[in-house]
Write a protein that holds these residues in place. Structure first.
Motif, PDB file in Angstrom:
ATOM      1  N   MET A   1       0.840  -1.181   0.000  1.00  0.00           N
ATOM      2  CA  MET A   1       0.000   0.000   0.000  1.00  0.00           C
ATOM      3  C   MET A   1       0.882   1.239   0.000  1.00  0.00           C
ATOM      4  SD  MET A   1      -3.061  -0.694  -0.316  1.00  0.00           S
ATOM      5  CE  MET A   1      -4.364   0.293   0.276  1.00  0.00           C
ATOM      6  N   PRO A   2       0.343   2.298  -0.538  1.00  0.00           N
ATOM      7  CA  PRO A   2       1.115   3.541  -0.595  1.00  0.00           C
ATOM      8  C   PRO A   2       1.414   4.098   0.795  1.00  0.00           C
ATOM      9  CG  PRO A   2      -0.951   3.709  -1.803  1.00  0.00           C
ATOM     10  CD  PRO A   2      -0.940   2.396  -1.138  1.00  0.00           C
ATOM     11  N   ARG A   3       2.484   4.831   0.863  1.00  0.00           N
ATOM     12  CA  ARG A   3       2.860   5.456   2.137  1.00  0.00           C
ATOM     13  C   ARG A   3       2.160   6.784   2.354  1.00  0.00           C
ATOM     14  NH1 ARG A   3       9.125   5.406   1.728  1.00  0.00           N
ATOM     15  NH2 ARG A   3       8.762   4.720  -0.380  1.00  0.00           N
ATOM     16  N   ASN A   4       1.742   7.441   1.270  1.00  0.00           N
ATOM     17  CA  ASN A   4       1.168   8.775   1.398  1.00  0.00           C
ATOM     18  C   ASN A   4      -0.345   8.722   1.153  1.00  0.00           C
ATOM     19  OD1 ASN A   4       0.565  11.459   1.433  1.00  0.00           O
ATOM     20  ND2 ASN A   4       2.349  12.063   0.241  1.00  0.00           N
ATOM     21  N   TRP A   5      -1.089   8.353   2.186  1.00  0.00           N
ATOM     22  CA  TRP A   5      -2.546   8.204   2.075  1.00  0.00           C
ATOM     23  C   TRP A   5      -3.258   9.470   1.609  1.00  0.00           C
ATOM     24  CZ3 TRP A   5      -4.907   3.781   1.722  1.00  0.00           C
ATOM     25  CH2 TRP A   5      -4.281   2.650   2.232  1.00  0.00           C
ATOM     26  N   PRO A   6      -2.890  10.671   2.083  1.00  0.00           N
ATOM     27  CA  PRO A   6      -3.590  11.865   1.593  1.00  0.00           C
ATOM     28  C   PRO A   6      -3.482  12.038   0.079  1.00  0.00           C
ATOM     29  CG  PRO A   6      -2.436  12.388   3.614  1.00  0.00           C
ATOM     30  CD  PRO A   6      -1.983  11.010   3.198  1.00  0.00           C
ATOM     31  N   ASP A   7      -2.311  11.742  -0.490  1.00  0.00           N
ATOM     32  CA  ASP A   7      -2.155  11.849  -1.939  1.00  0.00           C
ATOM     33  C   ASP A   7      -2.996  10.810  -2.669  1.00  0.00           C
ATOM     34  OD1 ASP A   7      -0.446  13.980  -1.718  1.00  0.00           O
ATOM     35  OD2 ASP A   7       1.372  12.826  -2.136  1.00  0.00           O
ATOM     36  N   VAL A   8      -3.024   9.595  -2.142  1.00  0.00           N
ATOM     37  CA  VAL A   8      -3.818   8.529  -2.759  1.00  0.00           C
ATOM     38  C   VAL A   8      -5.293   8.907  -2.750  1.00  0.00           C
ATOM     39  CG1 VAL A   8      -4.589   6.139  -2.496  1.00  0.00           C
ATOM     40  CG2 VAL A   8      -2.165   6.701  -2.275  1.00  0.00           C
ATOM     41  N   LEU A   9      -5.783   9.344  -1.610  1.00  0.00           N
ATOM     42  CA  LEU A   9      -7.193   9.737  -1.511  1.00  0.00           C
ATOM     43  C   LEU A   9      -7.485  10.942  -2.401  1.00  0.00           C
ATOM     44  CD1 LEU A   9      -7.804   9.227   2.308  1.00  0.00           C
ATOM     45  CD2 LEU A   9      -8.408   7.693   0.419  1.00  0.00           C
ATOM     46  N   GLY A  10      -6.549  11.864  -2.479  1.00  0.00           N
ATOM     47  CA  GLY A  10      -6.708  13.022  -3.364  1.00  0.00           C
ATOM     48  C   GLY A  10      -6.762  12.620  -4.829  1.00  0.00           C
ATOM     49  N   ASP A  11      -5.919  11.666  -5.230  1.00  0.00           N
ATOM     50  CA  ASP A  11      -5.947  11.163  -6.608  1.00  0.00           C
ATOM     51  C   ASP A  11      -7.311  10.561  -6.939  1.00  0.00           C
ATOM     52  OD1 ASP A  11      -3.279  11.856  -6.906  1.00  0.00           O
ATOM     53  OD2 ASP A  11      -2.529   9.791  -6.720  1.00  0.00           O
ATOM     54  N   ILE A  12      -7.818   9.736  -6.024  1.00  0.00           N
ATOM     55  CA  ILE A  12      -9.116   9.086  -6.242  1.00  0.00           C
ATOM     56  C   ILE A  12     -10.221  10.134  -6.336  1.00  0.00           C
ATOM     57  CG2 ILE A  12     -10.828   7.532  -5.234  1.00  0.00           C
ATOM     58  CD1 ILE A  12      -8.433   6.001  -3.960  1.00  0.00           C
ATOM     59  N   ALA A  13     -10.222  11.076  -5.413  1.00  0.00           N
ATOM     60  CA  ALA A  13     -11.260  12.111  -5.400  1.00  0.00           C
ATOM     61  C   ALA A  13     -11.207  12.960  -6.677  1.00  0.00           C
ATOM     62  CB  ALA A  13     -11.105  12.992  -4.167  1.00  0.00           C
ATOM     63  N   ALA A  14     -10.014  13.293  -7.123  1.00  0.00           N
ATOM     64  CA  ALA A  14      -9.869  14.133  -8.314  1.00  0.00           C
ATOM     65  C   ALA A  14     -10.344  13.425  -9.571  1.00  0.00           C
ATOM     66  CB  ALA A  14      -8.411  14.562  -8.474  1.00  0.00           C
ATOM     67  N   HIS A  15     -10.081  12.143  -9.682  1.00  0.00           N
ATOM     68  CA  HIS A  15     -10.461  11.405 -10.892  1.00  0.00           C
ATOM     69  C   HIS A  15     -11.931  11.013 -10.912  1.00  0.00           C
ATOM     70  CE1 HIS A  15      -6.753  10.697 -13.207  1.00  0.00           C
ATOM     71  NE2 HIS A  15      -6.174  10.946 -12.057  1.00  0.00           N
ATOM     72  N   PHE A  16     -12.439  10.585  -9.764  1.00  0.00           N
ATOM     73  CA  PHE A  16     -13.785  10.025  -9.734  1.00  0.00           C
ATOM     74  C   PHE A  16     -14.805  10.901  -9.019  1.00  0.00           C
ATOM     75  CE2 PHE A  16     -10.982   6.270 -10.107  1.00  0.00           C
ATOM     76  CZ  PHE A  16     -11.394   5.862 -11.357  1.00  0.00           C
ATOM     77  N   HIS A  17     -14.355  12.014  -8.448  1.00  0.00           N
ATOM     78  CA  HIS A  17     -15.247  12.972  -7.780  1.00  0.00           C
ATOM     79  C   HIS A  17     -16.018  12.358  -6.609  1.00  0.00           C
ATOM     80  CE1 HIS A  17     -14.269  15.719 -11.000  1.00  0.00           C
ATOM     81  NE2 HIS A  17     -14.528  14.750 -11.842  1.00  0.00           N
ATOM     82  N   PHE A  18     -15.383  11.408  -5.920  1.00  0.00           N
ATOM     83  CA  PHE A  18     -15.996  10.860  -4.713  1.00  0.00           C
ATOM     84  C   PHE A  18     -15.948  11.923  -3.611  1.00  0.00           C
ATOM     85  CE2 PHE A  18     -14.406   6.360  -5.899  1.00  0.00           C
ATOM     86  CZ  PHE A  18     -15.549   6.089  -6.612  1.00  0.00           C
ATOM     87  N   PRO A  19     -17.012  12.080  -2.846  1.00  0.00           N
ATOM     88  CA  PRO A  19     -16.967  13.022  -1.727  1.00  0.00           C
ATOM     89  C   PRO A  19     -16.080  12.464  -0.608  1.00  0.00           C
ATOM     90  CG  PRO A  19     -19.053  11.856  -1.737  1.00  0.00           C
ATOM     91  CD  PRO A  19     -18.322  11.430  -2.972  1.00  0.00           C
ATOM     92  N   PRO A  20     -15.545  13.350   0.219  1.00  0.00           N
ATOM     93  CA  PRO A  20     -14.667  12.896   1.300  1.00  0.00           C
ATOM     94  C   PRO A  20     -15.289  11.810   2.180  1.00  0.00           C
ATOM     95  CG  PRO A  20     -14.539  15.267   1.106  1.00  0.00           C
ATOM     96  CD  PRO A  20     -15.635  14.813   0.184  1.00  0.00           C
TER      97      PRO A  20
END
Length: 50
Positions: A1-20
């Motif tokens: 798993m990635p070490r930088n969770w905020p970046d991973v979650l940000g990538d997902i949110a930016a691509h798929f527009h999932f709410p926090p």
């Protein structure tokens, strides 16, 4: 798993527009799946290298 969770979650949110709230409800397997989709889609959108 990635070490930088905020970046991973940000990538997902930016691509798929999932709410926090939806992101924080995901387990590690779901986050891994969606992040893999981000990487796959990004690779397809990148121009081929020579």
């Amino acid at each position: 798993m990635p070490r930088n969770w905020p970046d991973v979650l940000g990538d997902i949110a930016a691509h798929f527009h999932f709410p926090p709230a939806a992101l924080w409800e995901m387990d590690a397997d779901e986050i891994s799946f969606w992040h893999h989709q981000v990487l796959r889609i990004s690779a397809m959108a990148s121009p081929p290298t020579r």
